[in-house]
Design a protein around this motif. Structure first.
Motif, mmCIF file in Angstrom:
data_model
loop_
_atom_site.group_PDB
_atom_site.id
_atom_site.type_symbol
_atom_site.label_atom_id
_atom_site.label_comp_id
_atom_site.label_asym_id
_atom_site.label_seq_id
_atom_site.Cartn_x
_atom_site.Cartn_y
_atom_site.Cartn_z
ATOM 1 N N THR A 1 69.977 31.533 24.579
ATOM 2 C CA THR A 1 70.721 30.435 23.949
ATOM 3 C C THR A 1 70.231 30.251 22.514
ATOM 4 O O THR A 1 69.011 30.219 22.279
ATOM 5 N N PHE A 2 71.138 30.151 21.601
ATOM 6 C CA PHE A 2 70.752 29.968 20.194
ATOM 7 C C PHE A 2 71.907 29.297 19.449
ATOM 8 O O PHE A 2 73.014 29.162 19.985
ATOM 9 N N TYR A 3 71.631 28.897 18.225
ATOM 10 C CA TYR A 3 72.676 28.274 17.407
ATOM 11 C C TYR A 3 73.111 29.233 16.311
ATOM 12 O O TYR A 3 72.306 30.002 15.785
ATOM 13 N N GLY A 4 74.379 29.230 15.993
ATOM 14 C CA GLY A 4 74.877 30.113 14.953
ATOM 15 C C GLY A 4 76.168 29.565 14.369
ATOM 16 O O GLY A 4 76.564 28.426 14.667
ATOM 17 N N LEU A 5 76.788 30.377 13.530
ATOM 18 C CA LEU A 5 78.076 29.990 12.951
ATOM 19 C C LEU A 5 79.160 30.839 13.599
ATOM 20 O O LEU A 5 78.938 32.029 13.857
ATOM 21 N N ILE A 6 80.299 30.240 13.837
ATOM 22 C CA ILE A 6 81.413 31.038 14.314
ATOM 23 C C ILE A 6 82.564 30.883 13.321
ATOM 24 O O ILE A 6 82.726 29.827 12.691
ATOM 25 N N SER A 7 83.344 31.945 13.177
ATOM 26 C CA SER A 7 84.457 31.891 12.219
ATOM 27 C C SER A 7 85.608 32.767 12.720
ATOM 28 O O SER A 7 85.377 33.842 13.279
ATOM 29 N N ASN A 8 86.822 32.260 12.540
ATOM 30 C CA ASN A 8 87.976 33.107 12.855
ATOM 31 C C ASN A 8 88.705 33.490 11.569
ATOM 32 O O ASN A 8 89.876 33.793 11.569
ATOM 33 N N GLY A 9 88.007 33.439 10.470
ATOM 34 C CA GLY A 9 88.576 33.826 9.183
ATOM 35 C C GLY A 9 88.950 32.624 8.360
ATOM 36 O O GLY A 9 88.536 32.494 7.220
ATOM 37 N N ASP A 10 89.698 31.680 8.958
ATOM 38 C CA ASP A 10 90.116 30.500 8.200
ATOM 39 C C ASP A 10 89.021 29.439 8.139
ATOM 40 O O ASP A 10 88.786 28.833 7.113
ATOM 41 N N ARG A 11 88.410 29.241 9.300
ATOM 42 C CA ARG A 11 87.425 28.156 9.380
ATOM 43 C C ARG A 11 86.132 28.644 9.992
ATOM 44 O O ARG A 11 86.159 29.529 10.859
ATOM 45 N N SER A 12 85.023 28.014 9.602
ATOM 46 C CA SER A 12 83.714 28.322 10.184
ATOM 47 C C SER A 12 83.098 27.024 10.681
ATOM 48 O O SER A 12 83.292 25.964 10.062
ATOM 49 N N VAL A 13 82.375 27.133 11.775
ATOM 50 C CA VAL A 13 81.745 25.928 12.325
ATOM 51 C C VAL A 13 80.478 26.329 13.080
ATOM 52 O O VAL A 13 80.391 27.442 13.609
ATOM 53 N N ALA A 14 79.490 25.415 13.079
ATOM 54 C CA ALA A 14 78.247 25.687 13.822
ATOM 55 C C ALA A 14 78.532 25.534 15.319
ATOM 56 O O ALA A 14 79.342 24.688 15.717
ATOM 57 N N ALA A 15 77.890 26.366 16.091
ATOM 58 C CA ALA A 15 78.122 26.296 17.542
ATOM 59 C C ALA A 15 76.868 26.693 18.306
ATOM 60 O O ALA A 15 75.965 27.347 17.764
ATOM 61 N N GLN A 16 76.842 26.262 19.554
ATOM 62 C CA GLN A 16 75.768 26.725 20.439
ATOM 63 C C GLN A 16 76.271 27.994 21.127
ATOM 64 O O GLN A 16 77.349 27.974 21.738
ATOM 65 N N ILE A 17 75.515 29.071 20.992
ATOM 66 C CA ILE A 17 75.935 30.333 21.592
ATOM 67 C C ILE A 17 75.088 30.559 22.839
ATOM 68 O O ILE A 17 73.857 30.481 22.776
ATOM 69 N N VAL A 18 75.736 30.798 23.936
ATOM 70 C CA VAL A 18 75.009 31.049 25.192
ATOM 71 C C VAL A 18 75.324 32.469 25.648
ATOM 72 O O VAL A 18 76.473 32.772 26.007
ATOM 73 N N GLY A 19 74.284 33.315 25.582
ATOM 74 C CA GLY A 19 74.436 34.659 26.107
ATOM 75 C C GLY A 19 74.016 34.667 27.564
ATOM 76 O O GLY A 19 72.962 34.122 27.917
#
Lengths: 232, 408
Positions: free
Chosen positions: B102-120
């Motif tokens: 589990t870690f925090y990162g940025l996600i983006s679909n090209g138009d917008r970016s937002v911080a998110a919690q990523i759970v592998g």
């Protein structure tokens, strides 16, 4: 001395009403013997009920000595007095004081509940007591299904079922009509003879007083007359 | 005779007795329903917490548990987790062992970016994290046996998807910090949009396969191993068997030690149950004091008579206590029937409730909690007996001659 049931010496009872001390009884001396039929007479407030309550071990004297069947009432503990009342004394009250939810026989039985007898003996004795007072056919009736005279008979059955030495009756005829009052007195007289029991009652009813073989007249807490009457 | 008297005395004033029985059974009902409702919420939370969040046991580096700020990323990781994963999986009662990152990162679909919690995680092993019913768009989140192309897929929470306007079929870039501090990014396809019962997860979280997390973070370590068991009751036994298998730098903890929110919820419900039960039994106590006091007032002359004919105070108290116990028993008996019927009715009514933090209403189910029935029964009996003693004591202290003055 052996046949003295109640012995009272210099007995006083003081009530505190606010800041005032009121003597209900003062300096009473009295002896009641086995088999006597004693009436405590007097006007309302004369002290007759107070004296009757003391003799019945329902209250404690303020001063003086009171012996009931050899038991010093002033020094006896609550349990000893309760045992004395349960085994040797029988009570008849003006308003019968029966337990309304119990039948006639259950009211009589309730008086024996702490006695060391079997259930069947308790029932047998209770039925016999009711038979004796003429209510053998009313054993299952509750107090509200009986007339005043019948209720007082149940109360008398309750008072005699444990074969007491002393019956205490407070105004036993006051709530009854003349005919029933006379019958109840007659019954008490008969029982006194049959059971050799002593009867002490408080009353101002001339009919009662005429039936007693001894009348102790009280006024303002003192005995003003103590007379034996002709044998009945 | 005592019982006979008690029964008959209760019938003396039927309306009053009936009212008291209604109050007792109503109180009984309230306690049982409230505790059954709370127990069901806790049970659902427990099941949800174990199944989708914590597992029964978690294994992680000692330093991850301690969370010291100076510890590096690698200090907080289990190095080479696979052998330990296999050994733990062999313990009897263990259903699955999977790794998580589990870690925090940025996600983006090209138009917008937002911080998110990523759970592998391992979606094919730890299926409880995303159940089929959690999927609101796209397909169930699986890696289908693991070919390397199958790991480039993500599941995104409903709230998060709304923020960046993401849909299944689109690509998502995930940017994170590698184990040695560098910046890395991976592209993956959104295959699932999900909605769990916890809104916070839906608004913040992206699930990805553990292998993708490894690529992004450039590591083959695991943040923690999640152990699921066949039954909740096995936790202590399995935990004791895991402890000798882990090295000195690794610790295993039961889910109860990890799940602070659940523990706090459990404590909250326990306190709330106690407060509600205390209020209700106080009302039962006061109601019974009132009923018995009225009865005693009406029967003061009778008490005097009974004492005059030689009955002791304790015998008379026993008579009244028998009435109190009988009242409590009848009230409790009615309460049991009423509670059971009401619990069944409510549970089958289809009513729902929205609890704070939940993304959707949950059905109201009243769980059968035997201890709630037993506690209510005992508390009712104690309340009734105490109430009787309080109400009768004063009358028994009265002198016989004074009690006799009351009309019978």
């Amino acid at each position: 001395m052996d046949n003295v049931v109640v012995e009272i010496k210099n007995l006083s009872k003081l009530y505190r009403l606010g800041k005032n001390d009121v003597y209900a009884l003062q300096g009473i001396d009295l002896k009641i013997h086995r088999g006597e039929f004693v009436a405590l007479a007097g006007e309302s407030g004369s002290g007759k009920t107070t004296l009757l309550n003391l003799i019945g071990c329902l209250d404690e004297p303020t001063d003086g000595n009171l012996q009931v069947l050899g038991q010093n009432v002033s020094t006896a503990g609550e349990k000893e007095l309760a045992a004395l009342r349960a085994s040797k004394l029988g009570f008849v009250f003006q308003n019968f004081n029966l337990v309304p939810v119990l039948s006639a026989i259950e009211n009589v039985e309730y008086s024996l509940i702490a006695s060391a007898i079997t259930d069947s003996e308790r029932i047998t004795r209770s039925r016999a007591a009711l038979d004796r007072v003429g209510l053998g056919d009313r054993v299952s009736h509750r107090p509200d299904e009986l007339s005043g005279g019948q209720r007082q008979r149940v109360a008398i059955a309750r008072a005699i079922v444990h074969r007491p030495v002393l019956i205490i009756a407070d105004e036993p005829t006051a709530a009854l009509d003349k005919k029933n009052a006379s019958a109840i007195l007659q019954l008490l007289q008969e029982l006194r003879k049959e059971l050799e029991v002593t009867v002490v009652l408080a009353s101002h009813d001339p009919l009662v007083l005429s039936q007693a073989d001894r009348v102790v007249q009280l006024s303002d807490g003192v005995v003003i007359r103590d007379e034996k009457q002709g044998a009945t | 005779m005592i019982l006979k008297l008690a029964i008959r005395n209760l019938f003396r004033n039927r309306r009053r007795t009936l009212l008291n029985i209604l109050i007792i059974s109503g109180g009984f009902l309230a306690v049982v329903i409230f505790q059954g409702f709370a127990a069901n919420i806790l049970d659902s939370t427990r099941w949800g917490a174990v199944n989708s969040q914590y597992g029964h046991i978690q294994i992680a580096a000692k330093k991850l548990w301690e969370k010291q700020s100076e510890d590096s990323f690698s200090d907080q990781q289990i190095k080479d987790p696979k052998p330990l994963q296999r050994k733990v999986a062999e313990i009897s009662g263990v259903k699955s062992v999977s790794s998580r990152q589990t870690f925090y990162g940025l996600i983006s679909n090209g138009d917008r970016s937002v911080a998110a919690q990523i759970v592998g995680f391992e979606p094919d092993i730890e299926r409880g994290i995303l159940e089929p019913e959690d999927v609101i768009a796209g397909e169930p989140f699986r890696t289908a046996g693991g070919g390397s192309s199958n790991i480039f897929r993500v599941a995104i929470g409903e709230g998060l998807a709304k923020i960046i306007d993401a849909k299944p079929g689109q690509n998502l870039t995930i940017i994170g910090q590698t184990a040695d501090g560098g910046i890395n990014a991976v592209d993956a396809e959104i295959v699932t949009t999900f909605r769990t019962v916890i809104q916070e997860i839906d608004d913040t979280t992206v699930f990805i396969p553990i292998e993708l997390a490894g690529r992004l973070l450039d590591t083959d370590t695991a943040e923690r191993l999640i152990v699921k068991l066949e039954a909740h009751e096995m936790v202590d036994r399995v935990l004791s068997e895991i402890k000798p298998l882990v090295g000195p730098e690794v610790r295993a903890r039961s889910w109860l030690e990890v799940a602070r929110l659940f523990n706090q919820t459990e404590e909250f419900f326990a306190s709330q149950n106690a407060v509600v039960a205390t209020i209700i039994f106080t009302l039962i106590f006061l109601s019974t004091v009132s009923t018995v006091s009225m009865s005693v007032a009406e029967r003061t002359g009778e008490i005097g008579t009974l004492r005059a004919i030689g009955r002791s105070r304790s015998e008379i108290m026993t008579m009244f206590v028998a009435e109190g116990i009988l009242l409590g028993l009848v009230g409790s008996f009615c309460g049991v029937i009423l509670s059971y019927a009401s619990a069944s009715g409510i549970s089958h009514s289809g009513m729902t409730i929205v609890i704070p933090g939940a993304s959707m209403p949950i059905p109201i189910v009243i769980m059968f909690v035997l201890s709630a029935y037993v506690t209510a029964l005992l508390a009712t009996a104690v309340a009734c007996v105490l109430a009787t003693v309080v109400a009768v004591r004063k009358a028994l202290k009265m002198k016989i001659v004074d009690a006799l003055k009351y009309n019978i």
